[in-house]
Motif scaffolding. Structure first.
Motif, short mmCIF file in Angstrom:
data_model
loop_
_atom_site.label_atom_id
_atom_site.label_comp_id
_atom_site.label_asym_id
_atom_site.label_seq_id
_atom_site.Cartn_x
_atom_site.Cartn_y
_atom_site.Cartn_z
N CYS A 66 0.73 -1.07 0.09
CA CYS A 66 -0.12 0.01 -0.03
C CYS A 66 0.88 1.26 -0.01
N TYR A 67 0.34 2.10 -1.17
CA TYR A 67 1.18 3.44 -1.10
C TYR A 67 0.46 4.62 -0.95
N ARG A 68 0.87 5.84 -0.41
CA ARG A 68 0.16 6.83 -0.48
C ARG A 68 1.20 8.14 -0.99
N ARG A 127 1.63 11.79 -3.29
CA ARG A 127 0.97 13.04 -4.19
C ARG A 127 1.42 13.13 -5.46
N GLU A 163 -7.62 5.04 -4.68
CA GLU A 163 -8.49 6.21 -4.29
C GLU A 163 -8.16 7.44 -4.06
N VAL A 190 -7.49 10.70 -1.72
CA VAL A 190 -7.54 10.87 -0.14
C VAL A 190 -7.76 12.36 -0.02
N GLU A 204 -3.55 13.85 -3.74
CA GLU A 204 -3.39 12.64 -2.96
C GLU A 204 -4.07 11.46 -3.04
N LEU A 205 -3.15 10.26 -3.34
CA LEU A 205 -3.72 9.25 -3.71
C LEU A 205 -3.14 8.12 -2.83
N GLU A 206 -4.28 6.97 -2.56
CA GLU A 206 -3.70 5.74 -1.81
C GLU A 206 -4.00 4.54 -2.95
N ARG A 244 4.84 7.66 0.28
CA ARG A 244 5.17 6.71 1.55
C ARG A 244 4.54 5.47 1.28
N ARG A 245 5.50 4.25 1.61
CA ARG A 245 4.90 2.94 1.63
C ARG A 245 4.13 2.75 2.99
N VAL A 246 2.81 2.67 2.92
CA VAL A 246 2.13 2.47 4.54
C VAL A 246 2.56 1.11 4.84
#
Length: 299
Positions: free
Chosen positions: A74-76, A78, A158, A160, A168-170, A200-202
């Motif tokens: 999972c990545y978040r 921009r 999606e 964010v 900003e996407l996840e 950022r890798r969540v």
């Protein structure tokens, strides 16, 4: 006479919350030094400017790295509108600019083509091999390459947050996903150009960013029992595989590289791991009531 390895036989996983500005191999080297470990590796590179989960495998845990690498991540991130760069992120040189800016409805409509099973062309600056050389090495030499598109499964993408200059996407995706390629292709699809502003890798497989140790902590606790106590067991890297308990007799057979009977079954042909008292004995293929090992762990 066999050459003795330097360091201690440290086994397990250390989850690092990687800071921006450090390469993944630099983090591996720091962890290996801090634990005086004989062997270390990571389960999935992060770009130098990226932050978040970098799972470091030590000793016997390195045998489980492929199963973490294959797991979903999972990545978040921009996406910044209005510019294309040589690296598809903010570290590169701007090669083209646009004054166009998409509205929220246009962004949402465009995202649908990046969900599910898609084909993705890796960035020019990537670890993909081209005639035996890494693409990023060729790119630094000024070589322009036509990289082949690769399949990628994106199970979630999606919004964010968003503003006039970016979104900003996840994203949750499988192995081999390039966030920078998503940003580049989304900007192209919307006609406004785009690149990654930050990333950022969540989480990665069983590992979470909130469990991560900072580089400052690694340095402060280097060569102490406190850092050793932070290690997760090597079995953590096998969370995606079925666990099959075995008797002590079967465990002995498996450790010698021979098939061993298991005490519960799995799907024929499935990759599984054998456990004795919760400890990994071997990884192998399940067939007809037995595990046929292809990786064996030191007892």
């Amino acid at each position: 006479m066999a050459r003795r390895r330097k360091g201690d036989p440290v086994d397990g996983w250390l989850v690092v919350d990687k800071p921006a500005g450090m390469g993944s191999t630099d983090i591996v080297g720091k962890v290996r030094w801090a634990l005086n470990a004989q062997k270390a590796g990571h389960a999935g590179t992060l770009d130098p400017d990226a932050t978040g989960v970098l799972a470091i495998a030590l000793g016997e845990a390195t045998k489980t790295v492929p199963f973490v690498t294959d797991a979903d991540k999972c990545y978040r991130f921009r996406v910044v509108w209005g510019a294309r760069t040589t690296t598809d992120d903010a570290s590169g040189t701007v090669t083209e600019m646009s004054d166009a800016r998409p509205d929220a409805d246009a962004v949402e409509a465009a995202l649908d083509r990046f969900r599910g099973d898609i084909m993705q062309v890796p960035p020019q600056v990537s670890a993909v091999k081209v005639e035996g050389e890494r693409a990023y090495d060729l790119a630094r030499e000024g070589v322009e390459m036509e990289l082949a598109a690769r399949p990628l499964h994106v199970s979630r993408l999606e919004v964010v947050a968003s503003d006039a200059d970016g979104v900003e996407l996840e994203m949750v995706c499988g192995k081999g996903g390039y966030v920078r390629a998503i940003a580049r292709d989304l900007g192209d699809a919307l006609g406004c150009l785009g690149h990654v502003g930050w990333l950022r890798r969540v989480w990665s497989g069983p590992f979470r960013a909130e469990e991560g140790v900072s580089v400052e902590t690694i340095e402060a606790e280097a060569r102490t029992p406190a850092l050793l106590a932070r290690l997760l067991p090597l079995e953590t890297g096998l969370a995606e595989l079925p666990e099959l308990p075995v008797s002590e007799a079967a465990a002995a057979r498996l450790r010698n590289g021979n098939p061993g009977e298991v005490l519960s079954g799995a799907e024929h042909g499935a990759t599984c791991w054998a456990a004795r008292d919760g400890r990994a004995v071997a990884i192998g293929t399940y067939r007809a009531g037995a595990l046929h090992p292809f990786k064996v762990f030191r007892s």
